[in-house]
Design an enzyme around this catalytic site. Structure first.
Site, PDB file in Angstrom:
ATOM      1  N   GLU A  37       0.821  -1.213   0.000  1.00  0.00           N
ATOM      2  CA  GLU A  37       0.000   0.000   0.000  1.00  0.00           C
ATOM      3  C   GLU A  37       0.861   1.272   0.000  1.00  0.00           C
ATOM      4  O   GLU A  37       0.922   2.005   0.989  1.00  0.00           O
ATOM      5  CB  GLU A  37      -0.985  -0.062   1.171  1.00  0.00           C
ATOM      6  CG  GLU A  37      -1.943  -1.233   0.994  1.00  0.00           C
ATOM      7  CD  GLU A  37      -2.932  -1.424   2.130  1.00  0.00           C
ATOM      8  OE1 GLU A  37      -3.076  -0.520   2.969  1.00  0.00           O
ATOM      9  OE2 GLU A  37      -3.556  -2.500   2.177  1.00  0.00           O
ATOM     10  N   HIS A  94     -17.076 -11.053   6.826  1.00  0.00           N
ATOM     11  CA  HIS A  94     -15.810 -10.346   7.019  1.00  0.00           C
ATOM     12  C   HIS A  94     -14.991 -10.982   8.123  1.00  0.00           C
ATOM     13  O   HIS A  94     -15.512 -11.261   9.203  1.00  0.00           O
ATOM     14  CB  HIS A  94     -16.065  -8.873   7.364  1.00  0.00           C
ATOM     15  CG  HIS A  94     -14.795  -8.077   7.471  1.00  0.00           C
ATOM     16  ND1 HIS A  94     -14.405  -7.396   8.598  1.00  0.00           N
ATOM     17  CD2 HIS A  94     -13.795  -7.892   6.567  1.00  0.00           C
ATOM     18  CE1 HIS A  94     -13.240  -6.810   8.384  1.00  0.00           C
ATOM     19  NE2 HIS A  94     -12.850  -7.086   7.160  1.00  0.00           N
ATOM     20  N   HIS A  95     -13.736 -11.252   7.845  1.00  0.00           N
ATOM     21  CA  HIS A  95     -12.796 -11.794   8.822  1.00  0.00           C
ATOM     22  C   HIS A  95     -11.533 -10.946   8.817  1.00  0.00           C
ATOM     23  O   HIS A  95     -10.691 -11.112   7.936  1.00  0.00           O
ATOM     24  CB  HIS A  95     -12.393 -13.229   8.460  1.00  0.00           C
ATOM     25  CG  HIS A  95     -13.509 -14.223   8.564  1.00  0.00           C
ATOM     26  ND1 HIS A  95     -13.542 -15.378   7.821  1.00  0.00           N
ATOM     27  CD2 HIS A  95     -14.625 -14.243   9.344  1.00  0.00           C
ATOM     28  CE1 HIS A  95     -14.639 -16.077   8.132  1.00  0.00           C
ATOM     29  NE2 HIS A  95     -15.317 -15.397   9.047  1.00  0.00           N
ATOM     30  N   GLU A  96     -11.413 -10.043   9.770  1.00  0.00           N
ATOM     31  CA  GLU A  96     -10.142  -9.317   9.939  1.00  0.00           C
ATOM     32  C   GLU A  96      -9.286 -10.144  10.887  1.00  0.00           C
ATOM     33  O   GLU A  96      -9.713 -10.441  12.002  1.00  0.00           O
ATOM     34  CB  GLU A  96     -10.393  -7.918  10.511  1.00  0.00           C
ATOM     35  CG  GLU A  96      -9.126  -7.141  10.874  1.00  0.00           C
ATOM     36  CD  GLU A  96      -8.159  -7.015   9.706  1.00  0.00           C
ATOM     37  OE1 GLU A  96      -8.529  -6.400   8.704  1.00  0.00           O
ATOM     38  OE2 GLU A  96      -7.024  -7.563   9.790  1.00  0.00           O
ATOM     39  N   HIS A 151      -7.962  -8.834   1.624  1.00  0.00           N
ATOM     40  CA  HIS A 151      -7.281  -7.542   1.797  1.00  0.00           C
ATOM     41  C   HIS A 151      -5.958  -7.769   2.515  1.00  0.00           C
ATOM     42  O   HIS A 151      -5.795  -8.753   3.219  1.00  0.00           O
ATOM     43  CB  HIS A 151      -8.167  -6.555   2.549  1.00  0.00           C
ATOM     44  CG  HIS A 151      -9.163  -5.908   1.634  1.00  0.00           C
ATOM     45  ND1 HIS A 151      -9.311  -4.543   1.535  1.00  0.00           N
ATOM     46  CD2 HIS A 151     -10.015  -6.446   0.734  1.00  0.00           C
ATOM     47  CE1 HIS A 151     -10.238  -4.280   0.623  1.00  0.00           C
ATOM     48  NE2 HIS A 151     -10.692  -5.408   0.130  1.00  0.00           N
ATOM     49  N   GLU A 152      -5.028  -6.858   2.306  1.00  0.00           N
ATOM     50  CA  GLU A 152      -3.639  -7.062   2.734  1.00  0.00           C
ATOM     51  C   GLU A 152      -3.216  -8.474   2.323  1.00  0.00           C
ATOM     52  O   GLU A 152      -2.761  -9.278   3.139  1.00  0.00           O
ATOM     53  CB  GLU A 152      -3.446  -6.856   4.254  1.00  0.00           C
ATOM     54  CG  GLU A 152      -3.816  -5.463   4.726  1.00  0.00           C
ATOM     55  CD  GLU A 152      -5.327  -5.261   4.783  1.00  0.00           C
ATOM     56  OE1 GLU A 152      -6.008  -6.182   5.251  1.00  0.00           O
ATOM     57  OE2 GLU A 152      -5.808  -4.215   4.346  1.00  0.00           O
ATOM     58  N   GLU A 201      -7.137  -6.961  -2.535  1.00  0.00           N
ATOM     59  CA  GLU A 201      -6.682  -5.580  -2.491  1.00  0.00           C
ATOM     60  C   GLU A 201      -5.255  -5.557  -3.050  1.00  0.00           C
ATOM     61  O   GLU A 201      -5.060  -5.758  -4.228  1.00  0.00           O
ATOM     62  CB  GLU A 201      -6.782  -5.079  -1.047  1.00  0.00           C
ATOM     63  CG  GLU A 201      -6.631  -3.589  -0.896  1.00  0.00           C
ATOM     64  CD  GLU A 201      -6.581  -3.177   0.561  1.00  0.00           C
ATOM     65  OE1 GLU A 201      -7.084  -2.103   0.872  1.00  0.00           O
ATOM     66  OE2 GLU A 201      -6.015  -3.925   1.387  1.00  0.00           O
ATOM     67  N   GLU A 239      -9.834   3.472   0.655  1.00  0.00           N
ATOM     68  CA  GLU A 239      -9.742   3.750   2.093  1.00  0.00           C
ATOM     69  C   GLU A 239      -8.755   4.895   2.376  1.00  0.00           C
ATOM     70  O   GLU A 239      -8.947   5.652   3.315  1.00  0.00           O
ATOM     71  CB  GLU A 239      -9.355   2.491   2.869  1.00  0.00           C
ATOM     72  CG  GLU A 239      -8.034   1.884   2.434  1.00  0.00           C
ATOM     73  CD  GLU A 239      -7.640   0.634   3.241  1.00  0.00           C
ATOM     74  OE1 GLU A 239      -8.267   0.350   4.270  1.00  0.00           O
ATOM     75  OE2 GLU A 239      -6.687  -0.044   2.830  1.00  0.00           O
TER      76      GLU A 239
HETATM   77  C1  NOJ Z   1      -8.102  -2.936   5.813  1.00  0.00           C
HETATM   78  C2  NOJ Z   1      -9.008  -3.168   4.659  1.00  0.00           C
HETATM   79  O1  NOJ Z   1      -8.393  -2.808   3.459  1.00  0.00           O
HETATM   80  C3  NOJ Z   1     -10.275  -2.360   4.901  1.00  0.00           C
HETATM   81  O2  NOJ Z   1     -11.129  -2.484   3.787  1.00  0.00           O
HETATM   82  C4  NOJ Z   1     -10.936  -2.866   6.156  1.00  0.00           C
HETATM   83  O3  NOJ Z   1     -12.060  -2.067   6.429  1.00  0.00           O
HETATM   84  C5  NOJ Z   1      -9.995  -2.798   7.358  1.00  0.00           C
HETATM   85  N1  NOJ Z   1      -8.733  -3.386   7.031  1.00  0.00           N
HETATM   86  C6  NOJ Z   1     -10.569  -3.515   8.553  1.00  0.00           C
HETATM   87  O4  NOJ Z   1     -10.626  -4.891   8.326  1.00  0.00           O
HETATM   88 CA    CA Z   2      -5.905  -2.201   3.150  1.00  0.00          CA
END
Ligand code: NOJ
Ligand code: CA
Length: 691
Positions: free
Chosen positions: A177, A380-382, A460-461, A479, A485
């Protein structure tokens, strides 16, 4: 032009070819020629010419190991096999339905001049718009047991004179990024791929890789002079890669094109160098458009964690589902639904639960409500970069989503580069790169587990895309670059030229979940304070015009596209919102029509299985008047062009909102004039006229 005779039927073995001799293989049209050789010290080398011009000077090949003798020098070259392909195959979804695979192949062996059992094969495929080669290392006495690769010696020696590079740094904390740099070749550092070059004579090159499986991602680092050297992401436990022979590396790919749009039009090479679909019937992988409980958190008006501003409540989600259903969206993403976000969620990798929702989010009720409305909840899974915590819960988490009819999950790996936590069987934590071998393996585990439950993944990431969507069509997007963002809290936000560089760099590798469609381009009172994102800053201005936000739906390909802004911002501007409602996300054909890296791009795409075309054009901070010939339309047919372009006085910096929406009848013989404002764009829908 020198070309080699090929047997059309496939193979033509030339056993016992003289080892000192160079071996050549040319593309089907003959313009691109790869020469394999060895230098004075017996180092394996390759070189590339395009239309007779050297585009890659003799460059080294080889590999070093920790415990075994490497493939480095004292080697001789022998031809093993030749083949050719001229076929086409159909994608389940993509930039185009039918992909042509036309290439010539040469398979050679480089062997130790003193011990011919010590050897590796190199398979080279030359297409009209690029080439790929990979190492194929057979089982052999001198490579017994675990093999630890300490260095891949592949080089890409580009002509130095007047070569410009577009790149982002690799091995840095913010993963992929970064804002792209445009510099002379000699000023680059360690860079991610795809990295793109314009040679002095105008030829464009992009270097990347295909089929990154069971290996570490390749960055490039500038060595002595103009040598770009493969620089594999290291494993936490020392070497770059650990495996056993026999093994194959990913394909090292060089796209070569006469001009910048040629790079965009040549990306099928990545798909062609991947294995066919391994999942069978994938009709459950659904392209589509989605809204979300998302932008509010990035603006700082809502939170992921619990409390008075918690975004993911049953009530809030139902309201977004209502809006999605009314306007024809297929999904609603909900972030912050699950336990674990409270406090600094960057640090919460150990505590995230992927099955327990916050008390104010009734996941059963919400999923049911969505289903009744013909909309799907998007999961969604962060992970905050803890791949072990995720893997432990993965089966239960995907089971839950499967039971609820959730067919798509956005995953996230927010952690600094080199900080993905993987706990070994011995309980010891290792910290890995997002493109290291452990991450590569983790993503494939997730994809396979998800596929068993007919779930698609949007990472993402992520690790970079290397065309694995062909093999695993449930890897629906990712991503892997700065997305929208950054326009909520990035300091700086994405510059105007960002989306005029992405199509020629990051996007060459595959779809991106950029999440465009920001309609409120200036901050409002209350946004960004407190800053939404740990480490974020109050909201900056978005550096595009409104029309450019629409153009991004065509320019930045993804089979899933988010309308990222808040529902109320779309309600305020129904006319431009109509384009987001109309634009498809799955295509019969895509054509890059014009552009220059970092300046502008014009792309046309035809709806998959349909007759309507869509055109997107974006520019950097320069305004420009584009003339776009419509030769891609069906001849003899009249189309209504619905044009969304920058209005009078529009300017990303001073006046981003003016948009002109107008209709015209056009045919394939016409040229559309599109005035683009500084930082602006245009989006056009072309529908066959009735009668
Ligand atoms: C980074 C992601 O790119 C974003 O879309 C997301 O909202 C946040 N992380 C939280 O998971
Ligand atoms: Ca991101």
């Amino acid at each position: 032009m020198k070309t080699l005779l090929l047997s059309a039927a496939g193979t033509l073995a030339l056993a016992g070819a003289a080892s000192a001799q160079d071996l050549e293989v040319a593309s089907p049209h003959g313009d691109l020629v790869v020469t394999l050789s060895t230098d004075g010290a017996g180092r394996p080398t390759y070189a590339v010419t395009f239309e007779g011009e050297t585009v890659v000077e003799p460059s080294q090949l080889g590999m070093r190991f920790a415990e075994h003798r490497g493939f480095q020098e004292g080697m001789v070259l022998e031809e093993k096999d030749r083949a050719a392909a001229d076929e086409s195959w159909e994608q389940p979804w993509g930039e185009r339905r039918i992909v042509e695979d036309r290439h010539n192949e040469l398979l050679v062996t480089f062997m130790d001049e003193e011990d011919e059992r010590r050897r590796f094969d190199l398979r080279v495929r030359v297409f009209d718009d690029g080439l790929g080669f990979r190492y194929e290392v057979p089982k052999q006495r001198s490579l017994r047991g675990e093999v630890a690769i300490t260095d891949e010696l592949t080089e890409f020696v580009l002509p130095e004179a007047d070569t410009t590079a577009w790149w982002i740094p690799a091995r840095m904390w913010n993963r992929y990024e970064y804002i792209y740099e445009e510099t002379p070749l000699g000023d680059i550092h360690t860079v991610h791929t795809p990295v793109t070059f314009e040679l002095g004579g105008g030829t464009h090159l992009s270097i990347h890789e295909a089929a990154l499986v069971d290996y570490s991602g390749m960055s490039l680092t500038l060595g002595r002079g103009n040598r770009l050297e493969a620089d594999l992401a290291p494993r936490a436990d020392g070497p770059k890669v650990k495996l056993e022979a026999p093994f194959e590396t990913p394909w090292r790919v060089i796209q070569v094109a006469e001009d910048a749009p040629g790079l965009i039009n040549g990306t099928d090479i990545y798909l062609n160098l991947n294995e066919p679909n391994a999942l069978g019937d994938v009709s459950w992988v659904e392209p589509g458009k989605y809204l979300g409980i998302w932008w509010g958190m990035h603006l700082g008006t809502q939170t992921w964690g619990s409390g008075p501003l918690h975004g993911a409540t049953t009530e809030n989600t139902k309201a977004v589902i209502d809006f999605a259903a009314e306007h024809g969206f297929s999904g609603v993403l909900v972030e912050g639904w699950n336990e674990g976000w409270d406090g600094d969620w960057y640090e919460n990798g150990d505590v995230f639960s992927f099955t327990e929702s916050y008390p104010d989010f009734d996941i059963e009720e919400v999923a049911d409500y969505a289903r009744q409305k013909g909309v799907r909840l998007i999961g969604h899974h962060e992970t905050s970069g803890n791949i072990t915590n995720y893997e432990k819960q993965m089966e239960a988490a995907y089971d839950l989503y499967e039971r609820l009819g959730v067919a798509q999950v956005k995953t996230g790996y927010v952690a600094d580069g080199g900080e993905l936590k993987r706990v070994g069987e011995d309980g010891v934590a290792h910290y890995e790169y997002h493109d290291g071998q452990a991450a590569v393996e983790h993503h494939l585990t997730a994809l396979r587990e998800a596929a068993e439950r007919e779930i698609s993944i949007n990472t993402h990431e992520p690790v970079k895309d290397t065309g694995l969507r062909r093999t695993y069509p449930n890897w629906i997007s990712r991503e892997g670059a700065r997305g929208s963002e950054y326009d909520a809290w990035g300091q700086p936000p994405n510059p105007p030229e960002h989306t005029a560089i992405l199509p020629y760099t990051r996007m060459l590798s595959g779809p991106m979940d950029y999440t465009p469609g920001i309609f409120k381009l200036r901050p409002e009172a209350g946004e960004g304070s407190p800053p939404a994102y740990p480490g974020g800053e109050p909201r900056p201005d978005v550096r595009t015009t409104l029309a450019k936000q629409l153009a991004l739906y065509v320019v930045l390909y993804s089979p899933i596209q988010m309308a990222a802004d808040l529902v109320e911002h779309y309600e305020e501007k129904p006319e431009p919102f109509q384009f987001i409602k109309d634009v498809p996300t799955d295509w019969e054909e895509s054509i890059a029509l014009a552009g220059e890296v970092g300046d502008y791009v014009v792309i046309a795409r035809q709806r998959r299985g349909g007759e309507d075309w869509y055109l997107g054009a974006v520019t950097d901070e320069e305004g420009r008047a584009l003339d776009v010939p419509l030769g891609f339309l069906e001849e003899g047919r009249t189309y209504t062009a619905e044009i969304y372009r920058d209005g009078e006085g529009a300017d990303w910096e001073t006046n981003p909102y003016p948009i002109a929406i107008e209709s015209r009848e056009v045919t394939s013989g016409d040229t559309l004039d599109l005035p683009l404002a500084p930082g602006g764009g245009a989006a056009v829908r072309l529908v066959p006229a009735q009668g």
